[in-house]
Write a protein that holds these residues in place. Structure first.
Motif, mmCIF file in Angstrom:
data_model
loop_
_atom_site.group_PDB
_atom_site.id
_atom_site.type_symbol
_atom_site.label_atom_id
_atom_site.label_comp_id
_atom_site.label_asym_id
_atom_site.label_seq_id
_atom_site.Cartn_x
_atom_site.Cartn_y
_atom_site.Cartn_z
ATOM 1 N N ASP A 1 15.694 -5.618 14.613
ATOM 2 C CA ASP A 1 15.521 -4.931 13.345
ATOM 3 C C ASP A 1 16.857 -4.921 12.617
ATOM 4 N N GLU A 2 17.003 -5.825 11.654
ATOM 5 C CA GLU A 2 18.279 -5.971 10.945
ATOM 6 C C GLU A 2 18.620 -4.733 10.125
ATOM 7 N N SER A 3 17.620 -3.985 9.667
ATOM 8 C CA SER A 3 17.868 -2.826 8.813
ATOM 9 C C SER A 3 18.671 -1.735 9.516
ATOM 10 N N CYS A 4 18.577 -1.668 10.835
ATOM 11 C CA CYS A 4 19.329 -0.643 11.569
ATOM 12 C C CYS A 4 20.089 -1.240 12.750
ATOM 13 N N ASP A 5 20.273 -2.568 12.756
ATOM 14 C CA ASP A 5 21.024 -3.252 13.810
ATOM 15 C C ASP A 5 20.551 -2.806 15.192
ATOM 16 N N ASP A 6 19.257 -2.986 15.442
ATOM 17 C CA ASP A 6 18.676 -2.501 16.686
ATOM 18 C C ASP A 6 17.727 -3.557 17.262
ATOM 19 N N TYR A 7 17.709 -3.646 18.583
ATOM 20 C CA TYR A 7 16.763 -4.513 19.286
ATOM 21 C C TYR A 7 15.603 -3.658 19.774
#
Length: 377
Positions: free
Chosen positions: A165-171
């Motif tokens: 999830d690029e919007s929150c830099d999360d996998y």
């Protein structure tokens, strides 16, 4: 003094060194960490790792793309560089915690592979095959009102995937399973950054829907090929990582069978065995939310896609050549169906033992906002 001045003049500015290094393959960068302390610091920096991945990902041809498969004969993973000869495969060392158990692959994303360890009590495992770093992901806590989790006791009834999830830099690790009675699927996702699970609303999805393939991650969405009812009607299930919602995607118009979902030329793709056109394989890709048929000639007679051999299928299409599996062989054919080369492999149940991934130096975020991982031994 003149000698020192000449030596300094021959040293490239660090900014220029960085612009050169971001175009190199990961394997070279790992070796180049030994050049100097300055290079070690640069290549080990998380900002450089992201810049390097983004540069390769945006390039017309990503030379860091690899095929990884789990060998059935010995507890190891093997890797194939698809830009070079497929005969040049090499071994990768699995994390110590899973070397002696049966494994399957649930997906890959940005250089990380999601492994499932088939032993009671073992967690899922996020693993970077290049750096060796890995992180355990516990299964979500079972609902006490549900009698059993069939998925966690069986290799066939749990499905999953890995996305970014690029919007929150999360996998996000996404899993689904059936409850064993009404076979109504449950879905949850695990945030690597917050180290927590959250339930996913199934919305209007069919009540008996179950996925049958490894997840494909493309442009912020996870896709699965699924069966939506008892009459074995197929559908594509999509999970939008930013919106955290599930939906269904329509198939391209085709009279084919044996649908298989993969990434082809960087796009979500689906392959068919079409009996109406002299038994030829069709490959369709989704571009801008519409399906386009690739101009590829892959006759059924070539044997890359025999109907009688479940799990044998095209894997990827790159630079006018297609790589797939045929019996116990990895094969490369041209877009005209002409054999290029082959490699005998030991890999059973190819759907859950093979995956395409992109080599990277990236690290996983931890719940404190940094990067924290167990190191592979």
């Amino acid at each position: 003094m003149k000698h020192e001045a000449d030596a300094e003049a021959k040293v490239l500015p660090l900014e220029l060194v960085e612009k050169i290094l971001v175009w190199l393959p990961v394997k070279s960068l790992i070796r180049f960490r030994c050049v100097s302390k300055q290079w070690l610091s640069l290549i080990s920096d998380s900002r450089f790792a992201k810049l390097h991945y983004d540069t390769a990902d945006a390039a017309p041809t990503n030379k860091n793309t690899r095929l990884l498969y789990l060998s059935s004969e010995v507890p190891e993973a093997r890797c194939v560089d698809l830009e070079a000869s497929i005969r040049g495969d090499y071994a990768l060392q699995l994390p110590l915690s899973c070397r002696h158990f049966s494994l399957s692959i649930l997906g890959s994303c940005r250089g990380f592979i999601l492994l499932r360890i088939h032993v009671h009590g073992a967690p899922l495992l996020l693993w970077n095959p290049v750096t060796g770093s890995h992180r355990s992901v516990p299964y979500p806590v079972a609902d006490p009102d549900v009698p059993c989790w069939m998925g966690f006791g069986s290799s066939n009834n749990l499905w999953g995937g890995l996305g970014y999830d690029e919007s929150c830099d999360d996998y996000l690790v996404v899993v689904g399973w059936g409850d064993g009675h009404e076979w109504r699927p449950h879905w949850e996702y695990f945030s690597v950054r917050t180290n927590s699970w959250k339930e996913i609303e199934c919305g209007h999805l069919p009540p008996h829907l179950v996925t049958i393939d490894c997840a494909v991650f493309c442009n912020g969405v996870l896709y699965w090929l699924a069966v939506k009812d008892m009459e074995v009607n197929f559908v594509i299930v999509a999970f939008d990582l930013a919106g955290k919602h599930l939906s269904m995607v329509s198939f391209p118009t085709s009279g084919g069978s044996r649908r298989l979902l993969k990434l082809f030329a960087g796009c979500l793709g689906i392959s068919y065995l079409n009996f109406t056109e002299d038994q030829k394989i069709e490959i369709w890709v989704m571009k801008e939310l519409s399906w386009t048929k690739l101009n590829v000639v892959l006759p059924y007679a070539h044997g890359i896609y025999p109907l009688c051999a479940p799990g044998i299928h095209p894997l990827c299409f790159n630079k006018g050549e297609l790589v797939g599996t045929k019996n116990n062989e990895l094969v490369k054919v041209s877009d005209k169906g002409v054999s290029v080369e082959s490699l005998r492999i030991s890999c059973r149940d190819n759907d859950s033992k093979m995956v395409m991934f992109t080599e990277s130096l990236l690290s996983l975020p931890d719940k404190f906002g940094g990067t924290g991982e167990e190191q592979g031994k």
